[in-house]
Design a protein around this motif. Structure first.
Motif, PDB file in Angstrom:
ATOM      1  N   TRP A 121       0.781  -1.090  -0.300  1.00 14.33           N
ATOM      2  CA  TRP A 121       0.397  -0.160   0.028  1.00 14.33           C
ATOM      3  C   TRP A 121       0.662   1.181   0.099  1.00 14.33           C
ATOM      4  CZ3 TRP A 121      -4.593   0.407  -1.988  1.00 14.33           C
ATOM      5  CH2 TRP A 121      -5.291  -0.589  -2.106  1.00 14.33           C
ATOM      6  N   THR A 122       2.302   0.704   0.515  1.00 12.64           N
ATOM      7  CA  THR A 122       3.131   2.363   0.644  1.00 12.64           C
ATOM      8  C   THR A 122       3.576   2.603  -0.956  1.00 12.64           C
ATOM      9  OG1 THR A 122       3.837   1.560   2.600  1.00 12.64           O
ATOM     10  CG2 THR A 122       5.180   3.365   1.489  1.00 12.64           C
ATOM     11  N   GLU A 123       3.804   1.720  -1.846  1.00 16.82           N
ATOM     12  CA  GLU A 123       3.983   1.526  -2.925  1.00 16.82           C
ATOM     13  C   GLU A 123       2.789   2.206  -3.677  1.00 16.82           C
ATOM     14  OE1 GLU A 123       5.383  -1.338  -6.133  1.00 16.82           O
ATOM     15  OE2 GLU A 123       6.467  -1.736  -3.753  1.00 16.82           O
ATOM     16  N   VAL A 124       1.696   1.827  -3.974  1.00 17.35           N
ATOM     17  CA  VAL A 124       0.245   2.468  -4.440  1.00 17.35           C
ATOM     18  C   VAL A 124       0.640   3.723  -4.218  1.00 17.35           C
ATOM     19  CG1 VAL A 124      -2.039   1.482  -5.199  1.00 17.35           C
ATOM     20  CG2 VAL A 124      -0.409   0.053  -4.528  1.00 17.35           C
ATOM     21  N   VAL A 125       0.075   3.776  -2.630  1.00 16.17           N
ATOM     22  CA  VAL A 125      -0.061   5.612  -2.775  1.00 16.17           C
ATOM     23  C   VAL A 125       1.193   6.396  -2.655  1.00 16.17           C
ATOM     24  CG1 VAL A 125      -0.748   6.389  -0.280  1.00 16.17           C
ATOM     25  CG2 VAL A 125      -1.892   4.734  -0.895  1.00 16.17           C
ATOM     26  N   THR A 126       1.989   6.077  -2.738  1.00 15.49           N
ATOM     27  CA  THR A 126       3.569   6.724  -3.104  1.00 15.49           C
ATOM     28  C   THR A 126       3.188   7.082  -5.044  1.00 15.49           C
ATOM     29  OG1 THR A 126       4.944   5.864  -1.430  1.00 15.49           O
ATOM     30  CG2 THR A 126       5.662   6.864  -3.653  1.00 15.49           C
TER      31      THR A 126
ATOM     32  N   GLY B  61      -0.524  12.642  -8.676  1.00 18.74           N
ATOM     33  CA  GLY B  61      -2.103  14.058  -8.266  1.00 18.74           C
ATOM     34  C   GLY B  61      -2.201  13.994  -7.047  1.00 18.74           C
ATOM     35  N   LEU B  62      -2.305  12.648  -6.536  1.00 17.21           N
ATOM     36  CA  LEU B  62      -3.349  12.443  -5.347  1.00 17.21           C
ATOM     37  C   LEU B  62      -2.194  13.489  -3.895  1.00 17.21           C
ATOM     38  CD1 LEU B  62      -5.047  11.225  -2.605  1.00 17.21           C
ATOM     39  CD2 LEU B  62      -3.355   9.567  -2.205  1.00 17.21           C
ATOM     40  N   VAL B  63      -3.232  14.527  -3.110  1.00 22.07           N
ATOM     41  CA  VAL B  63      -2.784  15.718  -2.764  1.00 22.07           C
ATOM     42  C   VAL B  63      -2.531  15.052  -0.717  1.00 22.07           C
ATOM     43  CG1 VAL B  63      -2.368  17.976  -2.156  1.00 22.07           C
ATOM     44  CG2 VAL B  63      -3.036  17.648  -4.642  1.00 22.07           C
ATOM     45  N   VAL B  64      -2.353  15.026  -0.365  1.00 30.07           N
ATOM     46  CA  VAL B  64      -1.831  14.027   0.658  1.00 30.07           C
ATOM     47  C   VAL B  64      -0.787  14.867   1.853  1.00 30.07           C
ATOM     48  CG1 VAL B  64      -4.162  12.423   0.724  1.00 30.07           C
ATOM     49  CG2 VAL B  64      -1.240  12.059   0.479  1.00 30.07           C
ATOM     50  N   THR B  65      -1.557  15.165   2.756  1.00 29.87           N
ATOM     51  CA  THR B  65       0.257  15.307   3.543  1.00 29.87           C
ATOM     52  C   THR B  65       0.851  13.349   4.304  1.00 29.87           C
ATOM     53  OG1 THR B  65      -1.342  14.937   5.646  1.00 29.87           O
ATOM     54  CG2 THR B  65      -1.076  17.598   5.092  1.00 29.87           C
TER      55      THR B  65
ATOM     56  N   ALA C 215      -0.271   8.273   5.884  1.00 32.36           N
ATOM     57  CA  ALA C 215      -0.063   7.354   7.112  1.00 32.36           C
ATOM     58  C   ALA C 215      -1.265   6.668   7.672  1.00 32.36           C
ATOM     59  CB  ALA C 215       0.493   7.524   8.099  1.00 32.36           C
ATOM     60  N   ARG C 216      -2.108   7.799   7.609  1.00 33.42           N
ATOM     61  CA  ARG C 216      -2.871   7.139   8.263  1.00 33.42           C
ATOM     62  C   ARG C 216      -4.278   6.312   6.986  1.00 33.42           C
ATOM     63  NH1 ARG C 216      -8.037  11.650   9.294  1.00 33.42           N
ATOM     64  NH2 ARG C 216      -9.342   9.938   9.350  1.00 33.42           N
ATOM     65  N   ILE C 217      -3.867   6.763   5.648  1.00 36.84           N
ATOM     66  CA  ILE C 217      -4.351   5.777   4.534  1.00 36.84           C
ATOM     67  C   ILE C 217      -4.294   4.557   4.162  1.00 36.84           C
ATOM     68  CG2 ILE C 217      -4.428   5.663   1.335  1.00 36.84           C
ATOM     69  CD1 ILE C 217      -4.746   8.755   1.642  1.00 36.84           C
ATOM     70  N   ILE C 218      -2.841   4.645   4.763  1.00 36.69           N
ATOM     71  CA  ILE C 218      -2.244   3.141   4.471  1.00 36.69           C
ATOM     72  C   ILE C 218      -1.617   1.884   5.450  1.00 36.69           C
ATOM     73  CG2 ILE C 218       0.268   2.191   4.659  1.00 36.69           C
ATOM     74  CD1 ILE C 218       1.573   4.501   3.192  1.00 36.69           C
ATOM     75  N   ALA C 219      -2.003   2.881   6.718  1.00 33.83           N
ATOM     76  CA  ALA C 219      -2.470   2.288   7.782  1.00 33.83           C
ATOM     77  C   ALA C 219      -4.116   1.673   8.031  1.00 33.83           C
ATOM     78  CB  ALA C 219      -2.255   2.467   9.237  1.00 33.83           C
ATOM     79  N   TYR C 220      -5.026   1.776   7.104  1.00 38.05           N
ATOM     80  CA  TYR C 220      -5.894   1.889   6.957  1.00 38.05           C
ATOM     81  C   TYR C 220      -6.122   0.673   6.139  1.00 38.05           C
ATOM     82  CZ  TYR C 220     -11.300   1.251   5.907  1.00 38.05           C
ATOM     83  OH  TYR C 220     -12.081   1.316   5.950  1.00 38.05           O
ATOM     84  N   LEU C 221      -5.688   1.027   5.172  1.00 43.25           N
ATOM     85  CA  LEU C 221      -5.921  -0.324   4.366  1.00 43.25           C
ATOM     86  C   LEU C 221      -5.194  -1.191   3.896  1.00 43.25           C
ATOM     87  CD1 LEU C 221      -5.769   2.353   0.685  1.00 43.25           C
ATOM     88  CD2 LEU C 221      -7.503   1.455   1.764  1.00 43.25           C
TER      89      LEU C 221
END
Length: 97
Positions: free
Chosen positions: A68-73, A79-83, A88-94
């Protein structure tokens, strides 16, 4: 002429009422999803992911935290804009799904 003036006043008031009612209705934010523990995280992740994807596609994917870290990166590069905290919140949840 008095009748024409009254009709104009009525029309302006009716139009103003319509504009205000539509504006107020669209300004209300939807209530956050609270489907048990992590409901807010679920809503946050769904909101971010569905900017580009159907949520079924995201929920069907099965990755571990590294995946998931690789995917979200990669999504950030597209173009995904996240802090960093949101990422980290997205990755932990998924990863927990």
């Amino acid at each position: 002429m008095a009748r024409s003036w009254g009709l104009r006043v009525f029309s302006v008031i009716a139009l103003l009422g319509l504009v205000l009612s539509v504006g107020c209705a669209s300004a209300q934010a939807p209530a956050p999803a609270t489907s048990g523990a992590g409901g807010d995280d679920a809503q946050f992740v769904e909101t971010k992911c569905t900017l580009c994807h159907d949520y079924e596609r995201v929920s069907a994917a099965a990755y571990d935290e590294a995946g998931w870290t690789e995917v979200v990166t990669r999504m950030q590069e597209n173009g995904l804009v996240v802090t960093d905290e949101e990422k980290a919140r997205i990755i932990a949840y998924l990863a927990a799904q």
